[in-house]
Design a protein around this motif. Structure first.
Motif, PDB file in Angstrom:
ATOM      1  N   ALA A   1       5.852 121.332  66.551  1.00 53.54           N
ATOM      2  CA  ALA A   1       5.020 122.348  67.188  1.00 53.54           C
ATOM      3  C   ALA A   1       5.584 122.797  68.531  1.00 53.54           C
TER       4      ALA A   1
ATOM      5  N   ARG B   1      12.961 127.845  68.586  1.00 52.73           N
ATOM      6  CA  ARG B   1      11.778 128.289  69.330  1.00 52.73           C
ATOM      7  C   ARG B   1      10.862 129.099  68.416  1.00 52.73           C
TER       8      ARG B   1
ATOM      9  N   ALA C   1      10.657 128.917  65.262  1.00 54.57           N
ATOM     10  CA  ALA C   1      10.057 128.021  64.266  1.00 54.57           C
ATOM     11  C   ALA C   1       8.795 127.366  64.827  1.00 54.57           C
ATOM     12  N   SER C   2       8.863 126.875  66.063  1.00 53.91           N
ATOM     13  CA  SER C   2       7.665 126.303  66.684  1.00 53.91           C
ATOM     14  C   SER C   2       6.565 127.346  66.776  1.00 53.91           C
ATOM     15  N   ASP C   3       6.926 128.536  67.223  1.00 55.69           N
ATOM     16  CA  ASP C   3       5.928 129.600  67.374  1.00 55.69           C
ATOM     17  C   ASP C   3       5.261 129.919  66.033  1.00 55.69           C
TER      18      ASP C   3
ATOM     19  N   LEU D   1      12.865 131.581  57.962  1.00 53.18           N
ATOM     20  CA  LEU D   1      11.546 131.942  58.492  1.00 53.18           C
ATOM     21  C   LEU D   1      10.999 133.175  57.780  1.00 53.18           C
TER      22      LEU D   1
ATOM     23  N   VAL E   1       1.620 134.817  71.128  1.00 49.95           N
ATOM     24  CA  VAL E   1       1.711 133.414  70.742  1.00 49.95           C
ATOM     25  C   VAL E   1       1.674 132.508  71.977  1.00 49.95           C
TER      26      VAL E   1
ATOM     27  N   PHE F   1      -0.296 128.409  73.262  1.00 51.90           N
ATOM     28  CA  PHE F   1       0.279 127.245  73.965  1.00 51.90           C
ATOM     29  C   PHE F   1      -0.400 127.039  75.325  1.00 51.90           C
TER      30      PHE F   1
ATOM     31  N   PRO G   1      14.992 126.206  74.656  1.00 52.44           N
ATOM     32  CA  PRO G   1      16.356 125.673  74.625  1.00 52.44           C
ATOM     33  C   PRO G   1      17.379 126.776  74.835  1.00 52.44           C
TER      34      PRO G   1
END
Lengths: 522, 447, 124
Positions: A271, A378, A380-382, B4, B23, B27, B39
Motif C-alpha cells: 500500500a 508508486r 502500483a501503491s496508488d 497496471l 489519490v 493517504f 522513490p
C-alpha cells in the motif's frame, strides 16, 4: 479412504450425475499410488558406468522397495494437469484475499529466473565465477534500501515469518550488546499470529496492546506498557484492519524514548511502497515479502523470501552471509572472521538458513522492480489503495464496514450485515466461490466480529471490480432476504469438491496413502 | 505500465465514486513528516526487452554448470531436471495459487501435498511427513526444537559431520531458548564418539547420512544408545537421492528425518529456494512444525484433502505455536513430487545407482593420482579427498580451466589448518566419462 | 457432591471430600465446536491451583485447561483420546478430563456454584 471402497467409489460420491464422477472438464483423479504399473518410469536413464571394484556402500544397501509407483510421462503430465485444474490461482481470477497481496505474477520473472546463468549456478562455486549472482543480490538490496530509505538489509530470510525472526534476533543482539536484553515484546491485539510466535522464539514474553475505536493502536495503552523491561514493539503498518497507523511517528519515538526498538511487519507494504519511506516512520526493522509486494509467485504456499531492512542501530548485527562490493568485485562474507565482517565493525547474530538466501526469488523480484521502476511502484501503491477504497465505497451500503476510511490496500467489513440471517461469514464467502471468485480473508483480524477482509491489489481492472461488486451486492441481498439460509449453508455447490469434513481429518489424521493390502493386514 | 490495468479515466471515475479529489487524499493518515517518500532516485519503468537485457548481462557474468564441468555438492546437487517437470510447475493454477486454505478450490495443491507427504514417508522410512519446510537447514533446526518439546530436555548434540550451515542455523534458532547446543568440530575421518556423549539430559543427537564428508554410516548403534536414555535420533539427509540406494534412516532407528529436497526438485539456483523435508514417528505427529495435509471426505462423501492439525500453528496458537513458520515451500515440494512421480521406483533406484557408480568411477580414477586420497570408504555420490596441495588454490586454478572441481573444506572452516588440503567432490548422472577424464587430467596438471 | 465452576469454563466436582473430577462445561464445548484432540495430565503429576493441566483442541481453536483446584492427578479419562467427541456430547459427565486427590479442603473461594455460573454464562 474408508475401508472397502475402491478409488472410483471414493471419487464418485453419492450424488454424481455421471458414471465416472467426472463433470465435463472437471475430471476425477486418483492418487499416483493408485495408478502404479510396476517397472514403468517416465525417465530414461543413461547407463551406469562400469566400476572396477563394485559398489562402495559399506553394506548399507537398501534391502526393500521404496514403494513408489511407476508411471509413464503422458500419465504423469495428465495427472498433474488435471490436479492443476482443481486449483484457483491469480491467473484464474480475482483473488481478494486480505493481507496476502495476490497480485499478478509476471512471466518475464519466470523466464529470467530460468536463465542458466542464474539457475545453473552452484552456491559454493568460487566467488570469482559468480560475480553476476552477487551483483544481482547487491542490486536488489540497493533497490530495497532506496525504496525504504533504510541503511541496511538482511537478504537471507526465506519468508515473512523468517524475516520477522531475523529482525527480532537483530533487536535482541543489539540490546544484548547494550548490556540489556530485556524480557518483553509488545504486540497489538490485531497482529498476525507470526508476531507473537516469533517473539516467543527469540525468548521474549508477549504482552498484547489493545486497539482503539478507530481500529488503531491505543497509543496511551502502549505508552503505559512501555518500560525498562520492554525490548520491542512489533507493529503492522498499514495494520491488519487495512488502516494506516496515523500515530506511527509518535509510537516509534515513544518506544525509542523507553529504550525499546520498533519492528514493523511489512506484510502490507504494497500500500505504501511508493509513497512512504519506512525510515521516516522511525522503524528499526521491517521484513518485505517479495512474494507479496514484489510479485514473485505464492506457489501454493511458498517459496517466499523475506529480506529485512534494518536501521543503523541494527545493521551491525545482520545475519551471515552478506554481499559487499569491493574494488576487486563483489565479495560474499560467510564468516565472522572475514576481514570484511569483523574489520568492518559487524557482529552478525548468526545464520538463518542454508546458502545465501532465496536467490531464485531475488531474480524474479528484481525483474519486477526494474519493470515497474520508481514511477510504476508508486503508481502500483496508488492503484492498490484506490481499488480498495473503491470496493469500500461501492459496498458500504450493503455490507458493514468496521472502521471509517480512507482505507489503505484492503477493505475490512464485519458480519453485522448478516445479523439474524442465519448466514455466517464462512457461508457468505463460500457462496462467492460459486460466483467464480476466490473468497476474501475470513475471521481475520480477530478484533472485529466475523471479519471479511478484501485486498484487491493494483492488478485488478475496474471491470473486474465491478463484476465482483455486483456479485457481492446480490449475495448480500440474498442473505438478507432471509430466504436463502440453506443455499449459503451448502455453498459452494459447483466446485470439484464441496465442503470438506475437517473434524474427521483432525480426529483421526490420515497423512499419507497406505496400500490397501497393508490396511487389511493391520 | 504493462502490469497496471487502470486507465486515467478509470482512476478519475473511481476517485469520484470514492468521493475524493485525488489519490493523495487517500493517504491523508500518513503523518506529514513521512510524506514525500516517492522513490525518485530509482529508474523509471522499463520494457520487457530492457529488463531482459539488463538481467541477462548479469547472468552472463556467472560460470554455469553448462560452461564448466561441475563436481560440486555439499548439500546442493546438480541433476537433470525433466522438461515435463518444469512445464507442470509453471502451470498458473499451481504457480499463482495461495496456501490451500479454501479446500474446495485447492484440491490440486492439497492432493499433491498428500502425494508429497506419502513419498517423503516412503523414502525416509518414517510414517508421517509434513508438507515441507523452507530448506534442509531450517528443517534441522525445527527438528531439534521439536525434540526438546517431546523429551522436555534441553541438550542438543550436533555431529561434526553435519552440514555446517545446518549446524549454524540450528544454533541461531536455539540461541534464546533454554537449550544447550553442543556442536562437535568438523570430522572428516568420522571418528567422533557420539554414543559416549549421550546421557539422560540429551534431547536429541543430530547426524547427517551420508555425512558432510561423504561417509555412509550404519546408525543403528547410535539409535539404540539414544533410545536407551530416552533421547531422539535426528538424521539429516543432504542428498535425498541417496535414499534410492541406501538403507532409509527410519529403518536404522531415526526418530526424525530432515532433508534438503533441492537435489530432486530444482536446479541449484545459487542455493535457493530449496525445500525442507520433515518426517517423524506417528506418536510425535502433534509436535511437528509446519503444515500438514490430511485425507477426509466432502459433503457428498467423496474423498478430498484439507490442511489439518492447524492448532499447532502460529495463526491459532500464537506464542504457544510449535513454530513461527507460515509460508512453506509449496512449489518446490510440487517439483520434488513431480520428479519422484516421473522417476517411479525403477527410475529413482536406477538414478541412484548411476550416481553411485559415477562417483565410484571418479574415485577410482582420482585414487590413481599420486598424493590424492579419497577419505570415506563408504559413500554415495560425494566424498572428501585429501590433496597434496592447498585445496582452495587447486579449486581456484581448475576453475580457470573450466572445471568446478570441488568445494574446499576451508570455505566452511577457515580456522582449521588441518582441513586446508581437503575438498569435497560430488558426481552425478550429469558427469559423463569425458568430463571425468577432463577433470582427472586437469587435476594432474595443477598438482 | 458439589460442582463448582471457573470463569474459564472448567468444572470441578468434589466427590467424597478427597477426590475431585475436572472437565470443561457445556458452554465451553459449544464455543470450541467439534473437539478433535485432548491432551491430558499424567498420573502422579501434582497440579497447583490455576496451573495449566490439559489442552483441548477443535479444528479452529486450541484452549488450555487450568486446574480449578490443587492436588495430585490420580486418573485421566482414557476414553477421550480415541473419542474426543465425548467432550461435545457429554461434557459434564462422560467427557471428564482428569481426577485429583485433594490435599485437604479445596480452595473454592473464587469458584462459582451452578446458579452463579448460569448467571455468568447468561451475561456473556
Amino acid at each position: 479412504m474408508p475401508e472397502g471402497m475402491n478409488p472410483m467409489d471414493a471419487m464418485q460420491g453419492a450424488n454424481s450425475p455421471t458414471v465416472t464422477g467426472n463433470k465435463g472438464l472437471q475430471v476425477e483423479e486418483p492418487l499416483i499410488f493408485e495408478m502404479d504399473s510396476p517397472g514403468k518410469s517416465a525417465v530414461d536413464l543413461p547407463p551406469a558406468p562400469e566400476t572396477a571394484g563394485g559398489d562402495r556402500l559399506g553394506g548399507l544397501k537398501r534391502k526393500g522397495r521404496v514403494g513408489l509407483p511407476g508411471l509413464s510421462e503422458p500419465e504423469v503430465v495428465r495427472h498433474y494437469t488435471r490436479l492443476s485444474q482443481k486449483n484457483y490461482g491469480i491467473d484464474t481470477g480475482f483473488f481478494p484475499l486480505g493481507s496476502c497481496t495476490m497480485k499478478h505474477n509476471p512471466r518475464l520473472n519466470e523466464k529470467l529466473a530460468r536463465l542458466s546463468g542464474f539457475s545453473d549456478v552452484h552456491p559454493f562455486q568460487p566467488t570469482k565465477t559468480v560475480q553476476g549472482a552477487l551483483e544481482l543480490i547487491d542490486t536488489l538490496a540497493d533497490w530495497l534500501k532506496r525504496m525504504t530509505g533504510m541503511p541496511a538489509v538482511a537478504m537471507s530470510p526465506a519468508a515473512g515469518a523468517h524475516g520477522e525472526l531475523a529482525g527480532m534476533l537483530a533487536i535482541r543482539a543489539a540490546l544484548e550488546a547494550r548490556g540489556d536484553a530485556r524480557s518483553i515484546v509488545l504486540v497489538p491485539e490485531s497482529a498476525h499470529g507470526t508476531n507473537p510466535a516469533t517473539a516467543a522464539a527469540v525468548g521474549y514474553k508477549v504482552r498484547s496492546i489493545p486497539a482503539n475505536d478507530a481500529g488503531r493502536v491505543d497509543v496511551d495503552a502502549l505508552k503505559d506498557a512501555l518500560g525498562p523491561d520492554v525490548a520491542a514493539f512489533m507493529i503492522t503498518n498499514p495494520n491488519t484492519c487495512g488502516l494506516f497507523e496515523r500515530d506511527m511517528v509518535e509510537i516509534s519515538a515513544a518506544c525509542h524514548e523507553a529504550g525499546a526498538l520498533v519492528y514493523m511487519d511489512g506484510a502490507n507494504y504494497n500500500a505504501i511502497m511508493g509513497r512512504v519511506k519506512i525510515a521516516d516512520l522511525g522503524v528499526d526493522a521491517m521484513h518485505i515479502n517479495l512474494h507479496k509486494t514484489f510479485s514473485t509467485p505464492h506457489g501454493g504456499g511458498g517459496p517466499g523470501s523475506g529480506p529485512t531492512v534494518l536501521s543503523d542501530a541494527l545493521a551491525p548485527f545482520a545475519p551471515l552471509p552478506f554481499v559487499v562490493k569491493q574494488d576487486s568485485g563483489w565479495h560474499l562474507v560467510e564468516h565472522e572472521a572475514d576481514p570484511a565482517c569483523k574489520g568492518a565493525g559487524k557482529t552478525p547474530f548468526g545464520r538463518m538458513k542454508g546458502y545465501h538466501g532465496q536467490f531464485g526469488v531475488f531474480v524474479r523480484a528484481l525483474s519486477y522492480m526494474m519493470s515497474m521502476g520508481g514511477d510504476g511502484l508508486r503508481q502500483a501503491s496508488d492503484d492498490a489503495v484506490l481499488n480498495a477504497n473503491y470496493l469500500m465505497a461501492k459496498l458500504s451500503d450493503v455490507l458493514t464496514p468496521s472502521f471509517e476510511g480512507p482505507t489503505m490496500h484492503e477493505a475490512l467489513f464485519d458480519d453485522r450485515f448478516l445479523k439474524d440471517t442465519g448466514v455466517s461469514t464462512l457461508d457468505f464467502s463460500k457462496a462467492l466461490i460459486d460466483e467464480g471468485f476466490h473468497p476474501m480473508t475470513m475471521y481475520f483480524p480477530l478484533v472485529v466480529h466475523g471479519a471479511l477482509l478484501m485486498e484487491p491489489t493494483e492488478t485488478e481492472s475496474r471491470q473486474t471490480l465491478d463484476v465482483f461488486i455486483t456479485a457481492v451486492r446480490a449475495l448480500a441481498e440474498k442473505a438478507r432476504s432471509g430466504q436463502a439460509k440453506e443455499y449459503f449453508a451448502a455453498a459452494p455447490h459447483l466446485t470439484p469438491r464441496r465442503r470438506l469434513d475437517e473434524t474427521r481429518a483432525a480426529r483421526k489424521p490420515v497423512l499419507r496413502w497406505t496400500a490397501p493390502e497393508a490396511t487389511a493386514d493391520a | 505500465m504493462r502490469y497496471l490495468p487502470l486507465t486515467d479515466d478509470d482512476r478519475k471515475a473511481m476517485l469520484d465514486a470514492v468521493g475524493v479529489a485525488s489519490v493523495d487524499d487517500l493517504f491523508r493518515d500518513v503523518p506529514d513528516s513521512a510524506r514525500g517518500g516517492e522513490p525518485t532516485d530509482l529508474p523509471d519503468h522499463a520494457s520487457e526487452m530492457a529488463v531482459e537485457r539488463t538481467l541477462s548481462a548479469m547472468a552472463r557474468k556467472n560460470v554455469t554448470g553448462q560452461d564448466a564441468a561441475s563436481f560440486l555438492g555439499c548439500g546442493a546437487y546438480r541433476h537433470h531436471v525433466p522438461a515435463s517437470l518444469d512445464y507442470i510447475i509453471q502451470r498458473g493454477e499451481f504457480l499463482t495459487a495461495y496456501t490451500p486454505y479454501q479446500p474446495e478450490i485447492a484440491q490440486g495443491t492439497l492432493q499433491y501435498l498428500y502425494e508429497f507427504q506419502t513419498q517423503v514417508s516412503m523414502m525416509t522410512g518414517l510414517p508421517v511427513a509434513n508438507a515441507s519446510m523452507y530448506d534442509g537447514a531450517t528443517a534441522c533446526a525445527e527438528a531439534c526444537a521439536m525434540a526438546i518439546r517431546v523429551t522436555k530436555r534441553d541438550r542438543v548434540l550436533l555431529s561434526g559431520g553435519l552440514h555446517p550451515h545446518y549446524t549454524a542455523t540450528t544454533e541461531t534458532f536455539l540461541k534464546h531458548t533454554s537449550a544447550e547446543v553442543e556442536a562437535l568440530g568438523p570430522n572428516p575421518l568420522a571418528v567422533e564418539d557420539l554414543v559416549g556423549r549421550v546421557d539422560s539430559r540429551t534431547a536429541c543427537v543430530v547426524v547427517q547420512n551420508p555425512d558432510f564428508f561423504g561417509h555412509l554410516k550404519d546408525l543403528t548403534t547410535l539409535a539404540d544408545a539414544c533410545h536407551e536414555v530416552g533421547a531422539l535420533l535426528v538424521v539429516a539427509v543432504a542428498e535425498p537421492l541417496s535414499l534410492g540406494l541406501v538403507n532409509p534412516p527410519g529403518e536404522m532407528g531415526a526418530d526424525i528425518v530432515v532433508a534438503e529436497g533441492q537435489s530432486l526438485a530444482t536446479p541449484t539456483n545459487f542455493g535457493g529456494p530449496g525445500v525442507g523435508l520433515f518426517a517423524t514417528r506417528e506418536k510425535f505427529m502433534r509436535q511437528m512444525p509446519g503444515r500438514l495435509c490430511g485425507e477426509t471426505v466432502d459433503e457428498d462423501g467423496r474423498r478430498g484433502f484439507v490442511l489439518t492439525l492447524s492448532t499447532r500453528e502460529q495463526h491459532i496458537r500464537r506464542e504457544k505455536a510449535t513454530s513461527n513458520i507460515c509460508t512453506n515451500s509449496g512449489l518446490i515440494a510440487l517439483a520434488f513430487t513431480v520428479h519422484m512421480t516421473l522417476l517411479g521406483e525403477a527410475g529413482f533406484t536406477g538414478l541412484a545407482e548411476v550416481n553411485h557408480a559415477t562417483a565410484v568411477r571418479l574415485a577410482e580414477k582420482l585414487e590413481q593420482i599420486k598424493g590424492v586420497k579419497v577419505i570415506p570408504s563408504a559413500f554415495f555420490n560425494e566424498f572428501a579427498v585429501r590433496l597434496p596441495k592447498d585445496a582452495t588454490e587447486v579449486v581456484d586454478k581448475l576453475a580457470d580451466k573450466g572445471i568446478l572441481a570441488g568445494v574446499p573444506a576451508a570455505r566452511f572452516w577457515p580456522e582449521y589448518e588441518e582441513l586446508a588440503d581437503v575438498m569435497m567432490v560430488a558426481a552425478t548422472e550429469l558427469n559423463d566419462e569425458a568430463a571425468i577424464d577432463a577433470y582427472v587430467a586437469a587435476l594432474k596438471e595443477v598438482l | 457432591m458439589t460442582m463448582w465452576f471457573t470463569k474459564d469454563h472448567e468444572w470441578v466436582r468434589v466427590e467424597d471430600g478427597n477426590t475431585a473430577t475436572v472437565g470443561i462445561t457445556h458452554y465451553a464445548q459449544e464455543q470450541l465446536g467439534d473437539v478433535v484432540f485432548v491432551e491430558l495430565p499424567e498420573v502422579g503429576r501434582s497440579l497447583a491451583k490455576g496451573e495449566e493441566a490439559a489442552v483441548v483442541e477443535s479444528v479452529k481453536a486450541a484452549s488450555e485447561v487450568y486446574s480449578p483446584v490443587a492436588g495430585e492427578v490420580v486418573a485421566f479419562n482414557k476414553d477421550l483420546p480415541d473419542a474426543p467427541g465425548t467432550v461435545n456430547t457429554s461434557p459434564e459427565n462422560e467427557g471428564w478430563f482428569y481426577q485429583l486427590k485433594l490435599d485437604g479442603d479445596p480452595d473454592t473461594s473464587d469458584l462459582m456454584d451452578q446458579a452463579a455460573y448460569d448467571d455468568y454464562v447468561a451475561s456473556l
